[in-house]
Structures are given as structure tokens and as C-alpha cells.
Design a protein around this motif. Structure first.
Motif, PDB file in Angstrom:
ATOM      1  N   ARG A 155       0.800  -1.113  -0.126  1.00  0.00           N
ATOM      2  CA  ARG A 155      -0.036   0.011  -0.067  1.00  0.00           C
ATOM      3  C   ARG A 155       0.777   1.207  -0.080  1.00  0.00           C
ATOM      4  O   ARG A 155       0.207   2.284   0.196  1.00  0.00           O
ATOM      5  N   SER A 200       3.131   3.554  -2.501  1.00  0.00           N
ATOM      6  CA  SER A 200       3.589   3.491  -4.055  1.00  0.00           C
ATOM      7  C   SER A 200       4.921   3.521  -4.297  1.00  0.00           C
ATOM      8  O   SER A 200       5.629   3.989  -3.285  1.00  0.00           O
ATOM      9  N   PRO A 201       5.498   3.143  -5.415  1.00  0.00           N
ATOM     10  CA  PRO A 201       6.793   3.330  -5.503  1.00  0.00           C
ATOM     11  C   PRO A 201       7.381   4.953  -5.501  1.00  0.00           C
ATOM     12  O   PRO A 201       8.411   5.050  -5.066  1.00  0.00           O
ATOM     13  N   GLU A 202       6.633   5.767  -6.014  1.00  0.00           N
ATOM     14  CA  GLU A 202       6.860   7.146  -5.881  1.00  0.00           C
ATOM     15  C   GLU A 202       6.980   7.811  -4.208  1.00  0.00           C
ATOM     16  O   GLU A 202       8.147   8.199  -4.063  1.00  0.00           O
ATOM     17  N   THR A 203       6.117   7.011  -3.778  1.00  0.00           N
ATOM     18  CA  THR A 203       6.218   7.500  -2.069  1.00  0.00           C
ATOM     19  C   THR A 203       7.333   7.011  -1.611  1.00  0.00           C
ATOM     20  O   THR A 203       8.177   7.625  -0.652  1.00  0.00           O
ATOM     21  N   TRP A 204       7.611   5.691  -1.926  1.00  0.00           N
ATOM     22  CA  TRP A 204       8.835   5.183  -1.353  1.00  0.00           C
ATOM     23  C   TRP A 204      10.215   5.570  -1.573  1.00  0.00           C
ATOM     24  O   TRP A 204      11.107   5.835  -0.779  1.00  0.00           O
TER      25      TRP A 204
END
Length: 532
Positions: free
Chosen positions: A509, A511-515
Motif C-alpha cells: 500500500r 507507491s513506488p513514488e512515495t517510497w
């Protein structure tokens, strides 16, 4: 050649083999060679007299392969042996070497022709090496925590595993130091060893093996084969997990190529054309004593000995006079006691090289200040300690290693010139600098292209500093002995990283961008906190 350069000598009749070297003892040591019962034999000669010394079995490539097969079985149990147990064996070996030193002093002199005082240095070196690695191996080999990829979450450990079976090819000039000294750290690291000592000095190496077994080393862990490199060298390389070689640069290049082809590691101590620099503020008397110690140990048959002397012109004449006087008073002799200063060369090929180098230099205009001639009246392989002046680049010994009791003296005008001339060689093994100002001497030393440099010493200070690495640059070799390098080279490093809680992929839950944004923020915070 002028006869007034003669060197005092001791009487040649004292070169009879000592009583300790009985035929039974020689046969017992020879029986430790890994060879078939019906193996061909080779006879070695005593350099002092040229008389037959030992009858040794010759190993075949098949014998080498069999030795490796035994070693692989023995190595598994040896690697599982605790470091504390290995330590006890090495410390026991240390005690036995010192307690039984007269035996090996006789052997070394009989096989190499060196003086007893030079042979004794090998005894001390071997004892020091045994003690050092016995008591330091755990520090080098124990598992070490390393900083993990993610603080707290990554638990990272560096492990050290033995290579397996190490091949060691050791030379004739330092038959105890090079045989035992290179085997000790390999064994302490949990390896087995298959070693080829030079045939001429194999008895000394076999004595060390015999003593190591007496100290408690299990059978098969350290074995010795005897034979020409052209015959069994290929079998050693084909079966080794690591190669340790001390010898000529030409042979070292071939070994490096072969090791590269097999993708195994190799450590190579090769030739040298070592320089000593005497600065204008040097203590001349001490420097002259140091030059004798630098140029003529083991009759100059020492990779770290000095063959080039660069002396500031302000003190050149005083230094040369003092050095030449000391050289002329050295006592040549074939005695099994501490009465001789210089022994003989070890084999006829060395005598041929020394003679050819000196004769070539003299024919082209060099001046003999001391020595300069063979001494067959003392024995077949004696050559006087020799000092030459006026050596020019067209003379063979100017750039090529002589490996004998010959040194050339050159004046220089300033320190930059001395450093440039000392570095004007493809070799880079050892150097020596003499100055009353220690800081100045160390500054010059740091500019020399050599693996070890001694200030106000010949070579023993660096060699004896066993906690520091020793080895060569350029054509003088690859790898190091002594210190951490001297044992870690015999190991395979392994990193074990245990990732806990969260790895490097985004959790559910997220996202790659948030990570990516979270990780970027974390990296900036780590930098700001001073984390390495």
C-alpha cells in the motif's frame, strides 16, 4: 685486478660437516618428501666444499597431485580445528625452533653456505612469525560486524574462510624464513599447504615440517614435494587454490599469468635492485656500518639487500673511505660458528653471475675499491665483498640484479637527484635512507618507490616490523607478507547480510513514488547526521 683488495679470511679446513648432520638424520628428513618409494633421486652439494650433501627423492607431477588429494582431506578437519588449538601448535613450534636451533643452523649453513650469524636471523624471524600469527590470527579472522545497508535493520557480518590448499614455492637463499614463514599464516588461517622448497635447501624446509609435526600439526596438512619447477610447477599451479611464490621476476610473471588464467590469487615476492641514500647530515660511521649490513648479509643473496649506494657529494669521500675500510676487514670463512662475517655463494650459477657482472664493469671502466675477485682458496663458491665506483649505464650490473656481494657507489648533488636515481628502476622492493634528522629521513623514504623503506637501518627494521605489510612494487612483485595482509590473503572474505523487518522494496500500500521520496529523505538525514 689489484690484489691489495683482499679480504681477511678464516681457514677453509673448518668447513667439514658438523656432527649433527649424520647420514641417518639426513635420510629421515628426506623421507618426508612426498614421492614414490621408487622415485628418482637427486644429490645436493655443500657450497662450502662442493662435496655431496644429501640424496633426495624427486617428486613427479603424479606425486604432487596425490599430495593435494591428501591435503584436501586433511584440510577439512584442520579448518574445523579451533583457533585456540592452532595457536597452541604454533607456540609449541616457536619453542621447538628456539630450543633446537643448533640443528637448523647447521643445516642452513651446510645447504646455503651462509654464515651462522645470518642463519641465526632466520631462526629469530621464524620464531617471531610463529608467535605473531599464533597470537594475532583470532583478531584477523574472527567474524566482524560491518555497517549494514539500513541502520538497525541490516545486520551485516564479514566472515573469513580458508582458501583450501595453498601452494608455496620457496627459494634457497632464506630456506627457513621463506619456507616456514609463509606456511605459518596459511596454516593458521585453516589452509593445508603443499610446498616446493628449492632442492638445494630442501633439508632445512623438511626440518621445519618435521618440527611442526612434533608440535602437533596433523599429518597431511603441510606436505613437501621436491623437483624442478619445469617438471612439477604445472601440477602445483593446476591444483592450488592460492599460489605463494618467492623467486625471480621472470618466473613470477609466468605464475601471475597462469594464476590469472585459473582465476586464483597469487602473492609474488620477486627481484630487487635496492638503493641506499646517505644524506649530507648522516652519521657517517653509523651509515658505513649500516651499508655493510645492507650489502653483504647472506653473501648479498637477499632480495632486500642493497646493490646501489647514493651518497651526497658533501660527505661522499668520508663515507666511501669508512665503508671500504669496513668491507676490506670482513672475514670470509666456512666455519660452523660465529667467527665468520661473510660466507660463500650458494650455487655455481650465482658465482658465474657475480663474476660476469664485476668483470664486465671493470672492463668498461669501473674502479674496484674493495674485493673484486673469487676466492677458490677458501672454497669453490667464495667471492670477496666488492665495492665499485664509476659504474655507468652501459655496465650490466648498473640496472640488473646481481644477487651477490657487490655494490656500486654513486655521488649525488641534491636530494631530488638522489630520489630520482633511486627510483630509476623497474624494481621496488626495499630502500634505506640515512640522516641524523628522523623527520627528514622519513620524508625522503616516503618518496621512494619501494614496498619497504628503512631510516637509519638496512632492511631489518621494516622486515622485523611484522605487524606491517612487506612486499614489492613494480617488477618486485604482487601482494604482501606480514601483518593482516600476510594472513588475510590466504582467506576468502564472505559477507552475510541479514535484513530485518523491512527490505528495499516498498511495503504494501506504499507507491513506488512515495517510497522513493521516503528513501531520499532518509538518505539526506543520514548525511546530515554524519553517518558514513
Amino acid at each position: 685486478m689489484a690484489t691489495d683488495h683482499a679480504v681477511p679470511s678464516t681457514s677453509a679446513h673448518r668447513s667439514v660437516l658438523p656432527a649433527s648432520l649424520t647420514s641417518a638424520r639426513i635420510e629421515r628428513l628426506a623421507a618426508r618428501v612426498a614421492a614414490a618409494a621408487d622415485a628418482a633421486r637427486v644429490t645436493t652439494s655443500a657450497p662450502y666444499t662442493g662435496a655431496p650433501l644429501a640424496d633426495l627423492p624427486v617428486s613427479t607431477p603424479g606425486d604432487v597431485e596425490d599430495a593435494f588429494a591428501r591435503a584436501r582431506i586433511a584440510q577439512k578437519a584442520w579448518a574445523a580445528t579451533s583457533l585456540s588449538r592452532r595457536k597452541k601448535i604454533m607456540l609449541r613450534f616457536h619453542d621447538l625452533v628456539l630450543a633446537r636451533q643448533d640443528e637448523v643452523l647447521d643445516l642452513m649453513q651446510a645447504e646455503s653456505g651462509k654464515t651462522r650469524r645470518d642463519a641465526f636471523l632466520e631462526v629469530t624471524d621464524t620464531a617471531i612469525t610463529s608467535r605473531y600469527y599464533a597470537r594475532s590470527a583470532a583478531r584477523f579472522l574472527e567474524p566482524k560486524r560491518r555497517r549494514g545497508a539500513i541502520p538497525v535493520l541490516t545486520h551485516t557480518t564479514e566472515l573469513r574462510h580458508p582458501k583450501g590448499v595453498v601452494a608455496i614455492v620457496s627459494p634457497w637463499n632464506y630456506p627457513l624464513s621463506m619456507a616456514a614463514g609463509d606456511a605459518i599464516p596459511a596454516l593458521m588461517a585453516g589452509n593445508a599447504v603443499v610446498q616446493k622448497p628449492d632442492t638445494q635447501t630442501a633439508l632445512t624446509a623438511l626440518w621445519a615440517l618435521d618440527l611442526m609435526h612434533e608440535a602437533g600439526l596433523p599429518a597431511g596438512v603441510w606436505q613437501m614435494v621436491v623437483g624442478r619447477g619445469s617438471s612439477i610447477g604445472g601440477a602445483l599451479m593446476d591444483n592450488a587454490d592460492y599460489m605463494m611464490f618467492t623467486g625471480s621476476t621472470a618466473s613470477g610473471r609466468k605464475i601471475a599469468r597462469d594464476a590469472g588464467e585459473r582465476l586464483i590469487g597469487a602473492s609474488l615476492e620477486l627481484g630487487g635492485k635496492n638503493a641506499m641514500i646517505v644524506l649530507d647530515d648522516a652519521d657517517i660511521e653509523k651509515a658505513a656500518d649500516g651499508a655493510v649490513a645492507a650489502c653483504f648479509p647472506s653473501t648479498g643473496q637477499l632480495c632486500v639487500s642493497v646493490e646501489r649506494l647514493y651518497v651526497d657529494e658533501a660527505v661522499h669521500d668520508r663515507f666511501v673511505a669508512a665503508f671500504v675500510a669496513r668491507t676490506k676487514h670482513l672475514k670470509l670463512g666456512a666455519s660452523y660458528d660465529y667467527g665468520s662475517d661473510v660466507g660463500c655463494l650458494t650455487n655455481p650459477s650465482q658465482l658465474e653471475t657475480v663474476t660476469a657482472h664485476v668483470d664486465d664493469a671493470v672492463a668498461k671502466g669501473a674502479t674496484v675499491l674493495a674485493g673484486g675477485r673469487a676466492r677458490p682458496d677458501l672454497g669453490p663458491l667464495f667471492y670477496e665483498p666488492t665495492v665499485l665506483a664509476g659504474v655507468t649505464p652501459d655496465m650490466t650490473l648498473c640496472e640488473h640484479e646481481t644477487f651477490g656481494p657487490v655494490v656500486s657507489v654513486y655521488p649525488f648533488r641534491d636530494v631530488d637527484e638522489a630520489i630520482a636515481r633511486a627510483n630509476a628502476t623497474p624494481y621496488g622492493l626495499n630502500g634505506s635512507v640515512w640522516s641524523r634528522n628522523g623527520a627528514r629521513g622519513r620524508a625522503v623514504a616516503a618518496r621512494l618507490h619501494a614496498g619497504t623503506v628503512n631510516v637509519n637501518e638496512a632492511y631489518a627494521a621494516a622486515w622485523g616490523s611484522i605487524d606491517a605489510p612487506m612486499g614489492g612494487m613494480g617488477d618486485s612483485g604482487l601482494g604482501r607478507r606480514h601483518g593482516a595482509d600476510g594472513i588475510l590473503k590466504y582467506t576468502e572474505p564472505q559477507t552475510v547480510a541479514h535484513q530485518r523487518v523491512q527490505g528495499f522494496t516498498p511495503p504494501a500500500r506504499v507507491s513506488p513514488e512515495t517510497w522513493a521520496a521516503l528513501l531520499s529523505t532518509a538518505l539526506k538525514a543520514l548525511k546530515a547526521a554524519g553517518v558514513r
